[in-house]
Design a protein around this motif. Structure first.
Motif, PDB file in Angstrom:
ATOM      1  N   ARG A 199       9.938  -7.614   8.206  1.00 44.65           N
ATOM      2  CA  ARG A 199       9.220  -8.025   6.989  1.00 44.65           C
ATOM      3  C   ARG A 199       7.935  -8.759   7.363  1.00 44.65           C
ATOM      4  O   ARG A 199       7.641  -9.838   6.858  1.00 44.65           O
ATOM      5  N   TRP A 200       7.164  -8.145   8.268  1.00 43.30           N
ATOM      6  CA  TRP A 200       5.932  -8.789   8.731  1.00 43.30           C
ATOM      7  C   TRP A 200       4.868  -8.810   7.635  1.00 43.30           C
ATOM      8  O   TRP A 200       4.094  -9.752   7.553  1.00 43.30           O
ATOM      9  N   TRP A 201       4.813  -7.754   6.826  1.00 43.21           N
ATOM     10  CA  TRP A 201       3.900  -7.687   5.680  1.00 43.21           C
ATOM     11  C   TRP A 201       4.675  -7.179   4.472  1.00 43.21           C
ATOM     12  O   TRP A 201       5.727  -6.564   4.609  1.00 43.21           O
ATOM     13  N   ARG A 202       4.083  -7.413   3.325  1.00 48.05           N
ATOM     14  CA  ARG A 202       4.636  -6.855   2.089  1.00 48.05           C
ATOM     15  C   ARG A 202       3.476  -6.375   1.219  1.00 48.05           C
ATOM     16  O   ARG A 202       2.576  -7.157   0.899  1.00 48.05           O
ATOM     17  N   LEU A 203       3.491  -5.082   0.889  1.00 50.07           N
ATOM     18  CA  LEU A 203       2.454  -4.494   0.048  1.00 50.07           C
ATOM     19  C   LEU A 203       2.984  -4.406  -1.384  1.00 50.07           C
ATOM     20  O   LEU A 203       3.754  -3.498  -1.723  1.00 50.07           O
ATOM     21  N   LYS A 204       2.564  -5.360  -2.207  1.00 50.10           N
ATOM     22  CA  LYS A 204       3.103  -5.428  -3.570  1.00 50.10           C
ATOM     23  C   LYS A 204       2.662  -4.252  -4.434  1.00 50.10           C
ATOM     24  O   LYS A 204       3.375  -3.845  -5.357  1.00 50.10           O
TER      25      LYS A 204
END
Length: 482
Positions: free
Chosen positions: A452-457
């Motif tokens: 979960r290094w990034w999250r693209l909403k």
């Protein structure tokens, strides 16, 4: 004496019956012609010959029998000649049938020879069908999206008949989709953590899945170190394999068999026999968590070693391995194009083509999906997934730069050329080509499949079915112009 006298005087018309007849004919001819005997003198020989032929006709029954017997002897077939004649007739029939097939299929060369040649090249790992040159970018309106998972898609497979898709996600569920209608055919719900004993299914993130080449078995692996085997047709749970000491990150059935290869973050590869519900052996060699695995019909598999920076080819029967170096970063995914060539993607943004006969990549595209970050601090987009249309010159890669890249491999797989990009928002955690090459399926999520290094909403968790359109042929273009 009399017989010898007649033989000596055979040509005298006064001493033979034939001679008398000839003389009478001559006198009559001289009387009728009125002094033109010299001119008519040649006719008796012609008449004479005609009389001989008439006598031969009288003798024809005996002669004809002899002649018929001689003809029968002359044209009587031996067994070898009969076999040869029948073989030629059979070959002519086969030739006619093949010519009809060739006309129907519009092939210029002999079909059987072409198929045999393709099979030989496929076994040698040198078959490279030229498909990329005919591909054109699809319209965004033609891309279909299937939604059903609550959390990011982590992996997917397409059934060998191209009719269904199996997808899995971080919500621990498995969904079977009908490609034509886009409807769910079956859902295997995930369970909560701690319910492993009573829940039939996964209770942790599913990281990988595979389906056997005959479409009978489906295999899935999760963060709980478990491998589960399902009946693909009914989604019935069959077996549970335990033995890995870390998350199961890669699964692949050997083509044409029910031998299963599994890879794990515990750095090991295990071999299983699904028909016998049995464990076979364990292989060691990687120095870090294994992040990907693939196999085809040979008794071998390939693995991506993550941060140890190696790709390895495992020869199961020989109990040996080949080690390949080339990427600077962590190698996160690997896919076989044919028995001799493969494609890999890494977190340094590079996509590479390999041959099992070379220790270094045949070709590499650095920063294949561009960079992100502030000026001067740019970082390449990680390559999260790769796919290959088997035995062709077409491959694909996915990242989180809102694009799926479709590439053309160079001659003998030396180098990559970007064909086109397809806009898809989110992390492309899984990519698969259909067996027919008619479409490409992408499993998309808001997060990377391994963390979960990034999250693209703005992204939506779903399955994207991308059609692979071909350029119209000359005949089709002529019809359109008319």
């Amino acid at each position: 004496m009399s017989s010898s006298f007649f033989i000596k005087t055979k040509g005298n018309p006064k001493t033979t019956k034939k001679g008398k007849e000839t003389a009478a004919v001559k006198r009559k001819a001289d009387g009728d012609s009125g002094g033109q005997g010299k001119i008519r003198a040649k006719k008796p020989s012609k008449k004479y010959s005609e009389e001989i032929s008439s006598e031969s006709e009288a003798e024809s029954p005996a002669v004809s029998k002899k002649r018929q017997a001689s003809e029968e002897i002359e044209f009587e077939e031996t067994p070898q000649e009969k076999k040869l004649r029948l073989a030629k007739f059979y070959l002519e029939q086969l030739k006619e049938e093949e010519e009809k097939k060739a006309e129907d299929e519009a092939f210029e060369t002999d079909l059987i020879a072409g198929r045999l040649q393709e099979e030989v090249l496929e076994q040698k790992g040198k078959l490279q069908r030229p498909i990329a040159k005919d591909l054109i970018p699809p319209d965004t309106s033609e891309i279909r999206v299937l939604r059903g998972h609550k959390l990011p898609i982590t992996c997917l497979v397409i059934t060998p008949d191209d009719r269904c898709i199996f997808s899995a996600a971080k919500d621990c569920s498995i969904i079977k989709w009908d490609i034509e209608s886009g409807k769910k055919l079956h859902t295997i719900h995930g369970g909560r953590k701690g319910t492993e004993d009573r829940h039939v299914g996964h209770t942790a993130h599913i990281l990988c899945m595979t389906i056997s080449s005959d479409g009978k078995y489906l295999g899935t692996g999760d963060m709980n170190k478990l491998i589960m085997i399902w009946e693909a047709e009914t989604c019935k749970h069959l077996y549970k394999f335990t033995g890995h000491k870390g998350p199961v990150s890669g699964l692949s059935f050997r083509k044409g068999t029910h031998d299963l290869y599994s890879a794990s973050h515990d750095r090991s590869i295990k071999v299983w026999n699904v028909d016998e519900n049995a464990y076979v052996e364990t292989l060691f060699g990687h120095q870090d968590a294994i992040t990907g695995l693939d196999s085809l019909s040979r008794e071998r598999c390939v693995t991506a070693g993550g941060r140890d920076g190696t790709v390895r080819v495992w020869k199961i029967a020989e109990e040996s391995q080949l080690v390949f170096h080339g990427h600077e970063g962590s190698i996160d995914c690997v896919q076989l194009i044919n028995e001799e060539h493969m494609i890999t993607g890494a977190d340094d943004g590079s996509v590479s083509l390999w041959s099992v006969n070379k220790k270094k990549p045949l070709g590499t595209v650095k920063r294949a999906h561009g960079c992100h970050g502030d000026s001067g601090l740019e970082q390449p987009h990680w390559v999260a997934s790769v796919a290959a249309l088997q035995n062709s010159d077409t491959v694909a890669s996915g990242s989180h730069n809102s694009q799926v890249n479709v590439w053309k491999c160079g001659q003998n797989y030396r180098g990559l050329e970007l064909l086109f990009s397809v806009p898809v928002s989110g992390f492309i955690n899984s990519l698969k080509f259909s067996s027919s090459g008619q479409f490409l399926v992408a499993g998309v999520g808001q997060e990377h499949r391994l963390g979960r290094w990034w999250r693209l909403k703005e992204a939506k968790n779903g399955i994207y079915i991308i059609p692979l359109k071909r350029k119209p042929s000359n005949a089709e273009e002529a019809k359109q112009t008319k």
